[in-house]
Scaffold this active site. Structure first.
Site, PDB file in Angstrom:
ATOM      1  N   GLU A 144      50.435 -29.483  14.441  1.00 10.14           N
ATOM      2  CA  GLU A 144      49.178 -28.736  14.423  1.00 10.14           C
ATOM      3  C   GLU A 144      49.364 -27.391  13.732  1.00 10.14           C
ATOM      4  O   GLU A 144      48.462 -26.903  13.048  1.00 10.14           O
ATOM      5  CB  GLU A 144      48.674 -28.494  15.844  1.00 10.14           C
ATOM      6  CG  GLU A 144      48.268 -29.744  16.590  1.00 10.14           C
ATOM      7  CD  GLU A 144      47.865 -29.432  18.009  1.00 10.14           C
ATOM      8  OE1 GLU A 144      46.650 -29.478  18.278  1.00 10.14           O
ATOM      9  OE2 GLU A 144      48.747 -29.134  18.831  1.00 10.14           O
TER      10      GLU A 144
ATOM     11  N   LYS B  58      38.174 -27.323  18.983  1.00 10.88           N
ATOM     12  CA  LYS B  58      39.068 -28.042  18.065  1.00 10.88           C
ATOM     13  C   LYS B  58      38.428 -29.407  17.838  1.00 10.88           C
ATOM     14  O   LYS B  58      38.222 -30.176  18.784  1.00 10.88           O
ATOM     15  CB  LYS B  58      40.459 -28.205  18.660  1.00 10.88           C
ATOM     16  CG  LYS B  58      41.421 -28.923  17.712  1.00 10.88           C
ATOM     17  CD  LYS B  58      42.812 -29.065  18.299  1.00 10.88           C
ATOM     18  CE  LYS B  58      43.528 -27.747  18.157  1.00 10.88           C
ATOM     19  NZ  LYS B  58      44.961 -27.842  18.505  1.00 10.88           N
TER      20      LYS B  58
END
Length: 127
Positions: free
Chosen positions: A22, A99
């Site tokens: 990520e 997200k």
């Protein structure tokens, strides 16, 4: 009097997350913010100098999204604090940081954090 400006679902590609990939590859995020302040003066003057500019708010969001963090809570608090520091007449801030398509094995549109700050219940800088 309740007056607000807002930005809805502003999209960013950023590098927040606990997982190493990520922070390397990044992910897509959406930020929505609603800021309460008394804009009765600007309603009468029609002067840009009297308002809280949502373009300036966007610049704050963009700047904070560019700083990688492991946790979305950390990013959200930085955004709220930066808005409060730049615009001292702010009475409240509602912020959602999502997200999009998080890497957790679930079929969902997003996961994230939501904050609500008001001058009535917190005059200190959030940590």
């Amino acid at each position: 009097m309740n007056n607000y400006i807002f930005l809805s679902d502003v999209r960013f590609h950023a590098f927040h997350g606990v997982m190493p990939q990520e922070r390397t590859v990044g992910a897509d995020f959406a930020v929505s913010v609603r800021i309460g302040y008394d804009f009765s003066q600007v309603a009468h003057t029609d002067e840009v100098a009297d308002t809280l500019s949502y373009a300036d708010v966007f610049d704050i969001l963009k700047e904070e999204m560019a700083v990688p963090s492991r946790l979305l809570e950390h990013v959200a608090v930085r955004m709220v604090n930066a808005i409060r520091q730049k615009f001292v007449k702010v009475e409240s801030i509602d912020l959602t940081l999502t997200k999009l398509n998080p890497p957790m094995g679930a079929d969902c549109a997003g996961a994230g954090v939501e904050m609500h700050w008001t001058s009535l219940n917190n005059d200190k800088t959030l940590r």
